[in-house]
Design an enzyme around this catalytic site. Structure first.
Site, PDB file in Angstrom:
ATOM      1  N   VAL A  44       0.394  -1.457  -0.185  1.00 45.34           N
ATOM      2  CA  VAL A  44      -0.125   0.130   0.055  1.00 45.34           C
ATOM      3  C   VAL A  44       0.750   1.173   0.165  1.00 45.34           C
ATOM      4  O   VAL A  44       0.771   2.576  -1.024  1.00 45.34           O
ATOM      5  CB  VAL A  44      -0.845  -0.246   1.217  1.00 45.34           C
ATOM      6  CG1 VAL A  44      -1.821   1.030   1.267  1.00 45.34           C
ATOM      7  CG2 VAL A  44      -1.955  -0.967   1.540  1.00 45.34           C
ATOM      8  N   CYS A  45       1.941   1.373   0.528  1.00 51.46           N
ATOM      9  CA  CYS A  45       2.421   2.085   1.004  1.00 51.46           C
ATOM     10  C   CYS A  45       4.066   2.516  -0.381  1.00 51.46           C
ATOM     11  O   CYS A  45       3.983   4.199  -0.442  1.00 51.46           O
ATOM     12  CB  CYS A  45       3.608   2.583   2.365  1.00 51.46           C
ATOM     13  SG  CYS A  45       2.909   1.988   3.744  1.00 51.46           S
ATOM     14  N   THR A  46       3.819   2.293  -0.985  1.00 51.40           N
ATOM     15  CA  THR A  46       4.468   2.019  -2.231  1.00 51.40           C
ATOM     16  C   THR A  46       3.942   2.435  -2.968  1.00 51.40           C
ATOM     17  O   THR A  46       4.385   3.512  -4.009  1.00 51.40           O
ATOM     18  CB  THR A  46       5.025   0.042  -3.172  1.00 51.40           C
ATOM     19  OG1 THR A  46       6.007  -0.331  -2.221  1.00 51.40           O
ATOM     20  CG2 THR A  46       5.512   0.663  -4.307  1.00 51.40           C
ATOM     21  N   LEU A  49       3.919   6.054  -2.170  1.00 49.15           N
ATOM     22  CA  LEU A  49       4.612   7.177  -2.139  1.00 49.15           C
ATOM     23  C   LEU A  49       5.018   7.069  -3.354  1.00 49.15           C
ATOM     24  O   LEU A  49       5.806   8.717  -4.212  1.00 49.15           O
ATOM     25  CB  LEU A  49       6.346   7.048  -1.529  1.00 49.15           C
ATOM     26  CG  LEU A  49       6.402   6.024  -0.208  1.00 49.15           C
ATOM     27  CD1 LEU A  49       7.764   5.532   0.250  1.00 49.15           C
ATOM     28  CD2 LEU A  49       6.533   7.639   0.276  1.00 49.15           C
TER      29      LEU A  49
END
Length: 211
Positions: A44-46, A49
């Site tokens: 999810v964070c990929t 960002l």
């Protein structure tokens, strides 16, 4: 330590993917977005960002500097950035804090024990040029942030910081705004010459004043 809206955002020095920074020096006179991630190489964070990097022009247009945080070391960040750039077709050039000792995470109350004893929850702070916290949004690990909403709120914060207005539900830049109740109805024409509507004595609208 709990951070609330209106508090002074704590300053800190940190090691990041672009080198050592002092948070206040990094922000300068800009607005800031500080947002945390549970760990590197998380799916999810990929995407988050990558989305942030893709919106660089939007943040620059609003005089906003972005700063991310993860508890992993710089070497891990640099490898993850390569993956982000590859998979999200972008170029991450904003700093990612390496908060391995959780100094910044604890300073900003990013660890919620009932969610995880060790991982930062995905908190996002908008900080004004006065270094005060203007907005806090916290997401669970499973739900990606809506960056259109982040930009929308920044538009609202910057508008309402300079004019005696508030923004209604679902407001977007360019739409009518609400005149704050501290302005008397008879004083509205002088302050807002574009016109106004009185829907109720406590609900008065006017075209966005900076458009």
């Amino acid at each position: 330590m709990s951070i609330r809206i209106g508090d002074i955002a704590p300053n800190f020095k940190a090691t990041t993917s672009i080198g050592e920074i002092d948070f206040y020096e990094y922000l300068g006179d800009s607005w800031g977005v500080l947002f945390s991630h549970p760990a590197d190489y998380t799916p999810v964070c990929t995407t988050e960002l990558g989305r942030t990097a893709a919106l660089k022009g939007e943040f620059n247009q609003r005089n906003v500097k972005v700063l991310a945080l993860s508890v992993d070391p710089v070497e891990s960040h640099l490898g993850w950035i390569k993956d982000i750039n590859e998979t999200q077709n972008t170029e991450v050039d904003f700093p990612i804090i390496a908060d391995s000792d959780k100094t910044v995470a604890n300073l900003y109350d990013m660890i919620h024990p009932n969610a995880s004893e060790t991982l930062t929850v995905r908190s996002l702070f908008v900080i004004g040029p006065d270094k005060k916290v203007k907005l806090i949004i916290t997401y669970p690990a499973s739900t990606g942030r809506n960056f259109n909403e982040v930009l929308r709120v920044i538009d609202s914060l910057q508008l309402t910081a300079n004019y005696s207005v508030a923004t209604p539900a679902d407001w977007k830049d360019g739409e009518d705004v609400i005149v704050v109740n501290s302005i008397k109805t008879e004083d509205i024409p002088a302050k807002f010459p574009k016109g106004h509507k009185v829907i109720k004595p406590y609900l008065r609208t006017t075209p966005q004043p900076n458009k």
